[in-house]
Write an enzyme that holds these catalytic residues in place. Structure first.
Site, PDB file in Angstrom:
ATOM      1  N   ASP A  31      -0.570   0.276  -5.239  1.00 52.32           N
ATOM      2  CA  ASP A  31      -1.776   0.859  -5.830  1.00 52.32           C
ATOM      3  C   ASP A  31      -1.564   2.264  -6.370  1.00 52.32           C
ATOM      4  O   ASP A  31      -2.329   2.726  -7.226  1.00 52.32           O
ATOM      5  CB  ASP A  31      -2.948   0.822  -4.850  1.00 52.32           C
ATOM      6  CG  ASP A  31      -2.605   1.357  -3.466  1.00 52.32           C
ATOM      7  OD1 ASP A  31      -1.439   1.710  -3.213  1.00 52.32           O
ATOM      8  OD2 ASP A  31      -3.514   1.381  -2.606  1.00 52.32           O
ATOM      9  N   HIS A  32      -0.556   2.962  -5.900  1.00 57.76           N
ATOM     10  CA  HIS A  32      -0.213   4.311  -6.390  1.00 57.76           C
ATOM     11  C   HIS A  32       1.054   4.735  -5.674  1.00 57.76           C
ATOM     12  O   HIS A  32       1.577   4.022  -4.813  1.00 57.76           O
ATOM     13  CB  HIS A  32      -1.331   5.316  -6.123  1.00 57.76           C
ATOM     14  CG  HIS A  32      -1.908   5.207  -4.749  1.00 57.76           C
ATOM     15  ND1 HIS A  32      -1.213   5.554  -3.617  1.00 57.76           N
ATOM     16  CD2 HIS A  32      -3.105   4.737  -4.316  1.00 57.76           C
ATOM     17  CE1 HIS A  32      -1.949   5.318  -2.556  1.00 57.76           C
ATOM     18  NE2 HIS A  32      -3.105   4.808  -2.949  1.00 57.76           N
ATOM     19  N   HIS A  78      -9.896  -2.100  -1.409  1.00 58.58           N
ATOM     20  CA  HIS A  78      -9.677  -0.999  -0.481  1.00 58.58           C
ATOM     21  C   HIS A  78     -10.031  -1.383   0.952  1.00 58.58           C
ATOM     22  O   HIS A  78      -9.298  -1.085   1.897  1.00 58.58           O
ATOM     23  CB  HIS A  78     -10.488   0.225  -0.884  1.00 58.58           C
ATOM     24  CG  HIS A  78     -10.433   1.328   0.130  1.00 58.58           C
ATOM     25  ND1 HIS A  78      -9.289   2.051   0.370  1.00 58.58           N
ATOM     26  CD2 HIS A  78     -11.358   1.795   1.004  1.00 58.58           C
ATOM     27  CE1 HIS A  78      -9.507   2.921   1.331  1.00 58.58           C
ATOM     28  NE2 HIS A  78     -10.753   2.787   1.736  1.00 58.58           N
ATOM     29  N   CYS A  88      -6.576   4.700  -3.484  1.00 61.76           N
ATOM     30  CA  CYS A  88      -6.733   3.264  -3.222  1.00 61.76           C
ATOM     31  C   CYS A  88      -7.967   2.653  -3.870  1.00 61.76           C
ATOM     32  O   CYS A  88      -7.881   1.638  -4.572  1.00 61.76           O
ATOM     33  CB  CYS A  88      -6.799   3.016  -1.715  1.00 61.76           C
ATOM     34  SG  CYS A  88      -5.366   3.596  -0.789  1.00 61.76           S
ATOM     35  N   ASP A 112       0.821  -1.212   0.000  1.00 60.46           N
ATOM     36  CA  ASP A 112       0.000   0.000   0.000  1.00 60.46           C
ATOM     37  C   ASP A 112       0.858   1.266   0.000  1.00 60.46           C
ATOM     38  O   ASP A 112       1.768   1.417   0.827  1.00 60.46           O
ATOM     39  CB  ASP A 112      -0.898  -0.016   1.246  1.00 60.46           C
ATOM     40  CG  ASP A 112      -2.163   0.777   1.063  1.00 60.46           C
ATOM     41  OD1 ASP A 112      -2.336   1.411   0.013  1.00 60.46           O
ATOM     42  OD2 ASP A 112      -3.012   0.762   1.981  1.00 60.46           O
ATOM     43  N   ASP A 113       0.554   2.187  -0.930  1.00 58.83           N
ATOM     44  CA  ASP A 113       1.172   3.524  -0.947  1.00 58.83           C
ATOM     45  C   ASP A 113       2.685   3.501  -1.141  1.00 58.83           C
ATOM     46  O   ASP A 113       3.376   4.455  -0.748  1.00 58.83           O
ATOM     47  CB  ASP A 113       0.851   4.286   0.344  1.00 58.83           C
ATOM     48  CG  ASP A 113      -0.593   4.760   0.410  1.00 58.83           C
ATOM     49  OD1 ASP A 113      -1.443   4.153  -0.270  1.00 58.83           O
ATOM     50  OD2 ASP A 113      -0.882   5.703   1.160  1.00 58.83           O
TER      51      ASP A 113
END
Length: 527
Positions: A349-350, A137, A76, A36-37
């Site tokens: 995710d980003h 998410h 997300c 994540d992130d």
């Protein structure tokens, strides 16, 4: 004698028939890892010179690293549902933030029809599908009514382990999978008190064992789950999904990962004072809107430069922490009977920003928000340690796995398989990547350039061969007119409205722009 001859002939016949049968190839397993992130702050991607990520580097040597991979939308909910459905937000209308989740869930049957989410595809084809952590998410699913179609087994949520002290330190933050918060709660909350009404999760700090529920972070439990599954004997192939939650805010991790870094020497991103001068107002509204109510840049800078460095240090510690959990899983895979027949896909995710373009967190159309790590390792990979610089999308993961596992590509998939790039990482790819931010704000990313167009038609253009930080907007530079026009032609012609909408009436960006125009109160740090 005659009976012996007949038996011998029968044996020869059986041997001959066995030799004519095609050899059954066991379906490959899939180890599907989301972090994540996670931005490009890994040793192999070079986003931060001090990042300590030996296991991400190890994975890079196991397969192919895609150094120019991007999310469909840098938040997300939208990014993950785009990847898992195989469809771009412009196709589904799922330009979703957390606040849009209900409308997204209500539109599921209309949008998906008989199409399958990626885990469902594997389950329907006889795979054991297991989930630990944050894949959608909300975790195992964003659509409770399809959970049984997605997974055979799910690791329980971390919320079950939280204590009263954890909730107290969290200050009302509802992302329970991301707990625990720092020892004394959010530094932003402590400093600004009631001036911060939301967004206080932009904080971090080291944790001791007593600060962690039952002494284990959620990511450690996720790694434990994977290790346990890999130790077991499975007759059917598996799709093992691991959704690590760090380095998502709050940036907390066990103290030993903070101790890896010398606080005094932490490098922070170089920011230009005039970086927003050539940015259209829509871009400025995006930088302002999606963090604290005063704007993340103002909140962080209001606490002094030491807090900027504290956030960077905390993020790096979280990256090293999750890298360590990845290493535990890779060790378990290598020591298991599945080592030679397992595809490994790792993605984020980003990205994540730390003041670039006055932006913190993600949620923009600029490079630091949309660029993600993407590593793919396949059995019998002949290009171990290879690097591909072509622009690719997280949308490409679904069709790639279909190819690698021998399934026909579903007609609804918006991405393109990466299998030719896995076979030849230096091969050129003509199509750029389309990225959205909310409705009708776009970026088009090619191997060398980034083009941005906002709803009002205002634009940006960057040449990454000379400007990796996107400091200089070249949209009015006639030397690039041909390249700009080529990128414009890749904007979508047909675009879905946001789900739940009958017509477009604007969103938070228009509200912000209208207020700035009416009151002439655009923050000085955006001018």
């Amino acid at each position: 004698m005659k009976r012996t001859v007949n038996l011998f002939c029968l044996l020869l016949l059986l041997i001959h028939q066995a030799c004519q049968q095609p050899t059954m190839v066991k379906q490959p397993n899939v180890l599907f890892i989301a972090i994540d992130d996670l931005n490009d702050w890994t040793s192999s991607l070079g986003g931060h010179p001090q990042a300590i990520t030996p296991n991400l580097d190890r994975l890079a040597q196991m397969g192919t690293t895609f150094t120019n991979a991007h999310a469909s939308m840098a938040v997300c909910v939208a990014s993950r549902n785009s990847l898992l459905s195989g469809m771009h937000p412009t196709s589904t209308g799922w330009y979703s933030l957390v606040k849009d989740h209900d409308a997204m869930a209500q539109s599921y049957n209309e949008v998906m029809g008989d199409r399958q989410m990626l885990p469902s595809k594997f389950k329907a084809n006889g795979y054991n599908t297991w989930c630990a952590g944050k894949i959608f998410h909300k975790g195992a699913t964003d659509f409770e009514f399809i959970t049984d179609d997605l997974w055979d087994d799910i690791l329980p949520e971390y919320k079950e382990k939280l204590r009263a002290i954890d909730y107290e330190r969290g200050g009302g933050y509802k992302g329970y999978k991301f707990y625990p918060f720092p020892k004394n709660g959010s530094q932003l909350k402590s400093y600004y008190n009631d001036k911060i009404t939301f967004g206080h999760s932009l904080c971090g700090g080291p944790l001791d064992e007593e600060d962690i529920p039952e002494g284990k972070m959620y990511d450690e439990l996720i790694a434990d789950y994977a290790i346990d599954k890999l130790k077991q004997r499975h007759d059917d192939p598996f799709f093992l999904s691991l959704g690590f939650v760090r380095p998502h805010v709050p940036y907390t991790a066990p103290r030993r990962y903070f101790d890896l870094y010398n606080t005094a020497n932490i490098s922070i991103p170089e920011l230009k004072n005039d970086d927003m001068n050539d940015i259209p107002n829509y871009g400025k509204a995006i930088a302002y809107n999606y963090g604290t109510n005063m704007g993340d840049y103002a909140a962080v800078k209001g606490m002094g430069n030491a807090y900027d460095k504290h956030l960077v240090h905390s993020y790096l510690a979280c990256v090293s922490f999750v890298d360590d959990q990845l290493g535990r899983v890779l060790d378990a895979l290598e020591n298991s009977e599945y080592a030679e027949n397992t595809i490994v896909v790792l993605w984020s995710d980003h990205g994540q920003s730390f003041g670039e373009k006055r932006n913190y967190r993600k949620m923009s159309l600029w490079e630091e928000s949309t660029r993600v790590p993407l590593y793919i390792s396949t059995p019998n990979n002949r290009n171990k340690g290879s690097v591909c610089s072509q622009a690719v999308s997280l949308l490409d993961i679904y069709p790639t796995l279909m190819d690698l596992c021998g399934y026909t590509k579903a007609s609804h998939l918006d991405g393109e398989s990466l299998i030719t790039l896995l076979d030849n990482p230096s091969q050129k790819r003509e199509e750029p990547v389309l990225i959205s931010w909310r409705y009708k704000n776009y970026a088009v990313r090619s191997e060398r350039f980034r083009y941005i167009q906002y709803r009002d038609g205002s634009e940006e253009f960057y040449d990454h061969s000379i400007d990796k930080c996107e400091y200089t907007n070249l949209i009015n530079n006639q030397a690039y007119a041909q390249q700009i026009d080529w990128h414009r032609k890749h904007l979508p012609k047909k675009v879905a409205l946001p789900v739940g909408s009958k017509s477009w009436t604007g969103d938070e960006l228009e509200k912000t722009l209208d207020e700035w125009q009416l009151n002439d109160n655009m923050p000085s740090w955006l001018r």
